[in-house]
Design an enzyme around this catalytic site. Sequence first.
Site, PDB file in Angstrom:
ATOM      1  N   ARG A  65      10.457  70.868  29.070  1.00 22.51           N
ATOM      2  CA  ARG A  65       9.550  70.229  30.022  1.00 22.51           C
ATOM      3  C   ARG A  65       8.200  70.929  30.090  1.00 22.51           C
ATOM      4  O   ARG A  65       7.172  70.285  30.342  1.00 22.51           O
ATOM      5  CB  ARG A  65      10.221  70.216  31.400  1.00 22.51           C
ATOM      6  CG  ARG A  65       9.488  69.425  32.460  1.00 22.51           C
ATOM      7  CD  ARG A  65      10.353  69.291  33.700  1.00 22.51           C
ATOM      8  NE  ARG A  65       9.660  68.593  34.761  1.00 22.51           N
ATOM      9  CZ  ARG A  65       9.559  69.031  36.014  1.00 22.51           C
ATOM     10  NH1 ARG A  65      10.134  70.183  36.348  1.00 22.51           N
ATOM     11  NH2 ARG A  65       8.921  68.341  36.929  1.00 22.51           N
ATOM     12  N   HIS A  69       4.424  69.043  30.275  1.00 23.93           N
ATOM     13  CA  HIS A  69       3.487  69.228  31.381  1.00 23.93           C
ATOM     14  C   HIS A  69       2.225  69.959  30.947  1.00 23.93           C
ATOM     15  O   HIS A  69       1.178  69.819  31.585  1.00 23.93           O
ATOM     16  CB  HIS A  69       4.177  69.964  32.527  1.00 23.93           C
ATOM     17  CG  HIS A  69       5.063  69.080  33.345  1.00 23.93           C
ATOM     18  ND1 HIS A  69       4.971  68.976  34.714  1.00 23.93           N
ATOM     19  CD2 HIS A  69       6.056  68.232  32.981  1.00 23.93           C
ATOM     20  CE1 HIS A  69       5.869  68.123  35.158  1.00 23.93           C
ATOM     21  NE2 HIS A  69       6.550  67.660  34.113  1.00 23.93           N
ATOM     22  N   ASN A  97       4.049  70.169  39.424  1.00 24.19           N
ATOM     23  CA  ASN A  97       4.544  71.438  38.902  1.00 24.19           C
ATOM     24  C   ASN A  97       5.091  72.379  39.966  1.00 24.19           C
ATOM     25  O   ASN A  97       6.023  73.141  39.711  1.00 24.19           O
ATOM     26  CB  ASN A  97       3.416  72.168  38.156  1.00 24.19           C
ATOM     27  CG  ASN A  97       2.908  71.394  36.958  1.00 24.19           C
ATOM     28  OD1 ASN A  97       3.654  70.676  36.311  1.00 24.19           O
ATOM     29  ND2 ASN A  97       1.625  71.528  36.661  1.00 24.19           N
ATOM     30  N   HIS A 196      15.109  63.222  29.002  1.00 18.38           N
ATOM     31  CA  HIS A 196      15.873  63.241  30.254  1.00 18.38           C
ATOM     32  C   HIS A 196      17.377  63.121  30.021  1.00 18.38           C
ATOM     33  O   HIS A 196      18.135  62.943  30.973  1.00 18.38           O
ATOM     34  CB  HIS A 196      15.385  62.127  31.180  1.00 18.38           C
ATOM     35  CG  HIS A 196      14.077  62.436  31.832  1.00 18.38           C
ATOM     36  ND1 HIS A 196      13.413  61.549  32.654  1.00 18.38           N
ATOM     37  CD2 HIS A 196      13.292  63.555  31.777  1.00 18.38           C
ATOM     38  CE1 HIS A 196      12.290  62.103  33.080  1.00 18.38           C
ATOM     39  NE2 HIS A 196      12.191  63.315  32.551  1.00 18.38           N
ATOM     40  N   THR A 197      17.785  63.229  28.786  1.00 17.85           N
ATOM     41  CA  THR A 197      19.225  63.336  28.516  1.00 17.85           C
ATOM     42  C   THR A 197      19.733  64.730  28.875  1.00 17.85           C
ATOM     43  O   THR A 197      20.940  64.975  28.878  1.00 17.85           O
ATOM     44  CB  THR A 197      19.529  63.023  27.041  1.00 17.85           C
ATOM     45  OG1 THR A 197      20.944  62.899  26.870  1.00 17.85           O
ATOM     46  CG2 THR A 197      19.023  64.114  26.112  1.00 17.85           C
TER      47      THR A 197
END
Length: 325
Positions: A65, A69, A97, A196-197
């Site tokens: 992630r 971001h 964040n 997102h798994t």
Amino acid sequence: MASNFLFPSLPLLLFLLLTHSGAWPAPQLSTDFYGRSCPQVFDTVRSVVQSAIQQERRMGASLLRLLFHDCFVLGCDASLLLDDTPTFRGEKTAKPNNNSVRGFEVVDQIKAAVEKVCPGVVSCADILAITARDSVVILGGPDWEVKLGRRDSRKASFKKANREIPPPFFSLANLTASFARKGLSLGDLIALSGAHTIGLAQCLNFRDHIYNDTDIDSSFAKMRQAYCPRAVGSGDSILAPLDLQTPTVFNNDYYNNLVAFKGLLHSDQELFKTIGSNSVPLVKYYSGNTAAFFNDFVVGMIKMSDIRPLTGKKGEIRKNCRKMN
């Protein structure tokens, strides 16, 4: 709730969705950038990432992630890693964040290990790119050659972090537009959302979906409601897996959940919601074809990692990822 869709034949549609247009050019990045200056970089990074994930399986998702971001604000330049100072405001405390993005200590460990073998050579931006790949591989996902040669930013943008990182309440149209501004297609959006798994999300980010949306399996919503109170401010930080079945294994279960209307975030379920939406057939395709998802995820990751890198004499090679030299 409609749950039966007609899926047309896919070859032309998939070609259109996965055609890559408008990618940020990064001709100075190469997979052998450190071939002579730091050939130990990959083994060094992998060792620290492996140890961190062994200690906490969730850390793999957190490290992956970080790259998303970072790249979505000023580009893939490690601006996300800069700490605030009395005279400098970074991106860590921006809404997407703050108290959410994590793994900075692991990046510190990686940077320290790399500095021991190759002082002043490898950028923090490149470390983020390698770390993201290694996290995916360690958790069972696909491997790929990471393009390198990025340099580290001497600035950050709190305002852009608040504005340009897609929030969990976005519609499909908003998500598509957000990714398009970064040179990423609808196909990239759907494939990269497969990240997102793995990982967890806070109640704060999925409360509206489980209480107010209709595009969600009722039993799944009730299960999540048992651990996420309706009242705002109550239990906001309570965590739930983005993928109910295998939250620490990188596979295609994320798409199976969407097809069953068990996406945890509103923005996730938006990919499989509207009859006739261009996103629906591709979600269905990935739900039944892990190899296709892996292939397109790799393509999307390489493309995302090319967003506005600093190269040549731009930026710097930080000694400490948290502060400018």
